[in-house]
Design an enzyme around this catalytic site. Structure first.
Site, short mmCIF file in Angstrom:
data_model
loop_
_atom_site.label_atom_id
_atom_site.label_comp_id
_atom_site.label_asym_id
_atom_site.label_seq_id
_atom_site.Cartn_x
_atom_site.Cartn_y
_atom_site.Cartn_z
N ARG A 2 -10.78 -0.72 -1.75
CA ARG A 2 -11.63 -1.01 -2.21
C ARG A 2 -12.72 0.56 -2.39
O ARG A 2 -12.18 1.04 -0.79
CB ARG A 2 -12.48 -2.60 -1.39
N LYS B 200 -12.44 -6.32 4.32
CA LYS B 200 -12.93 -7.37 3.63
C LYS B 200 -12.56 -8.70 4.17
O LYS B 200 -13.19 -9.56 4.62
CB LYS B 200 -12.97 -6.93 2.35
N HIS C 166 -13.23 -0.81 -8.88
CA HIS C 166 -11.76 -1.66 -9.12
C HIS C 166 -11.17 -1.15 -9.94
O HIS C 166 -9.77 -2.57 -9.77
CB HIS C 166 -12.28 -2.96 -8.39
N ARG D 256 -7.52 -0.20 -8.14
CA ARG D 256 -7.04 -0.48 -7.43
C ARG D 256 -6.24 -1.51 -8.72
O ARG D 256 -4.73 -1.67 -8.19
CB ARG D 256 -8.28 -1.66 -6.28
N HIS E 228 -4.34 -7.91 0.76
CA HIS E 228 -4.50 -9.17 1.17
C HIS E 228 -3.91 -10.30 1.76
O HIS E 228 -3.22 -10.49 2.10
CB HIS E 228 -3.58 -9.25 -0.70
N TYR F 163 -0.64 -9.49 -10.31
CA TYR F 163 -0.43 -8.76 -11.00
C TYR F 163 0.55 -8.52 -11.57
O TYR F 163 1.05 -7.60 -12.00
CB TYR F 163 -1.10 -7.32 -9.54
#
Length: 352
Positions: free
Chosen positions: A179, A204, A275, A278, A301, A310
């Site tokens: 990120r 995050k 992003h 990403r 994640h 994805y």
């Protein structure tokens, strides 16, 4: 390409000014300030606390206009009315708020009123029965192909310190799928060029993780650290990897604008900024045969369902399985004959 000059950065705000009457011990102001302090003392990220203060400030302003000035005066119908307000609200361009934006505005209310109930500020939790909008499972707006990514990466002028820095930034974003906040916070002590990996701290999700760079991104990063970064240090070294022209670390908003600038100049015609790389890295890895669990680890994640999006933008593997297993996926000789020779007649009638 012309270089975008970084703007002086203001110190980050920790909270938004909370509305309400500070002199009322049972009012919104006192309760919200105490809740935000509780979030801070229980390890919530500063950005999370800031966002919660913003969401609560919006709700308190809306409630006060309707004569509701205390948490004890809030009922489920009041919260449902606020939910309708969010549903009907329009952005400056006339578009409605997305369902994810509505959920993000309502979830802090559930946390706040649950805390008020636990601390005996209210007798019951009016948000306990609040039904949130159904979660969207939207696909990323765009991803780059490998050829388009190479086009963007080749744009910076690596003969200049800023161009070499920008090339290293783009290479690291593309290789690691990190990120933008993780990139601007990356410190020199977290770079291991020998083993070609980076350590991302306090991300995050508040989980530290290690991501590989690969040979090419590591080479560009080493070139930047050796040839360009020493020229960008002004005064005391802040210790972060990527520096702006004023010697400070890059700002997240400036970084997004710079990456978007390169994307527009490349002519690929796809929206996005940091992003987008990403999304692209995750999609291309899945197309290349990577297991979704390894992509989950790369992206950081916590929940695998966040990574599964994805798999829906990498259809090559699905198409290969479809071709191998579906009985109608291949053309047979009879099909070729029918397609090539039979011409529909206007007298043919549709069968019921």
């Amino acid at each position: 390409m012309t270089r975008r000059r970084p703007q002086p950065k203001r110190p980050p705000r920790r909270t938004v000014a909370v509305r309400g009457n500070p002199a009322d011990p049972a009012g919104f102001h006192v309760a919200v300030v105490a809740w935000l302090e509780w979030l801070e003392t229980h390890g919530y990220a500063p950005q999370t606390v800031f966002q919660r203060s913003w969401d609560l400030s919006n709700f308190v302003a809306w409630a006060e206009l309707r004569g509701v000035r205390r948490p004890a005066e809030v009922t489920l119908p009041v919260l449902e009315a606020y939910q309708r307000h969010l549903y009907l609200r329009r952005k400056p361009d006339g578009a409605p708020l997305s369902y994810s934006a509505q959920v993000k505005a309502l979830v802090p209310l559930r946390g706040f009123f649950a805390w008020c109930c636990r601390t005996h500020r209210i007798l019951y939790n009016p948000a306990s029965e609040l039904v949130l909008p159904r979660k969207e499972h939207a696909l990323p707006k765009a991803t780059l192909s490998a050829e388009e990514a190479e086009t963007v990466l080749a744009l910076p002028d690596t003969a200049t310190p800023f161009g070499l820095r920008d090339r290293a930034v783009l290479e690291v974003l593309y290789a690691t799928a990190m990120r933008r906040g993780e990139l601007v916070s990356l410190e020199l002590r977290d770079v291991d060029l020998k083993r070609r990996w980076l350590t991302l701290r306090q991300t995050k999700t508040r989980w530290d993780r290690v991501v590989p760079t690969g040979e090419r991104a590591a080479a560009w990063l080493a070139a930047y650290l050796d040839r360009a970064r020493p020229e960008l240090v002004l005064g005391e070294d802040p210790g972060t990897v990527f520096l702006a022209g004023n010697g400070e670390r890059l700002g997240p908003k400036w970084l997004s604008a710079q990456v978007h600038h390169y994307l527009e100049a490349s002519g690929v015609g796809k929206p996005g900024s940091c992003h987008l790389f990403r999304h692209t890295a995750a999609t291309l890895m899945l197309e290349g045969g990577a297991d979704v669990r390894y992509v989950q680890e790369l992206l950081g994640h916590r929940n695998l369902t966040s990574t599964h999006v994805y798999t829906r933008v990498a259809p090559e593997r699905l198409a290969a399985v479809h071709l191998a297993t579906h009985p109608a996926a291949r053309l047979g000789a009879a099909d070729l004959g029918d397609i090539a020779h039979r011409k529909p007649s206007v007298t043919d009638k549709e069968q019921p």
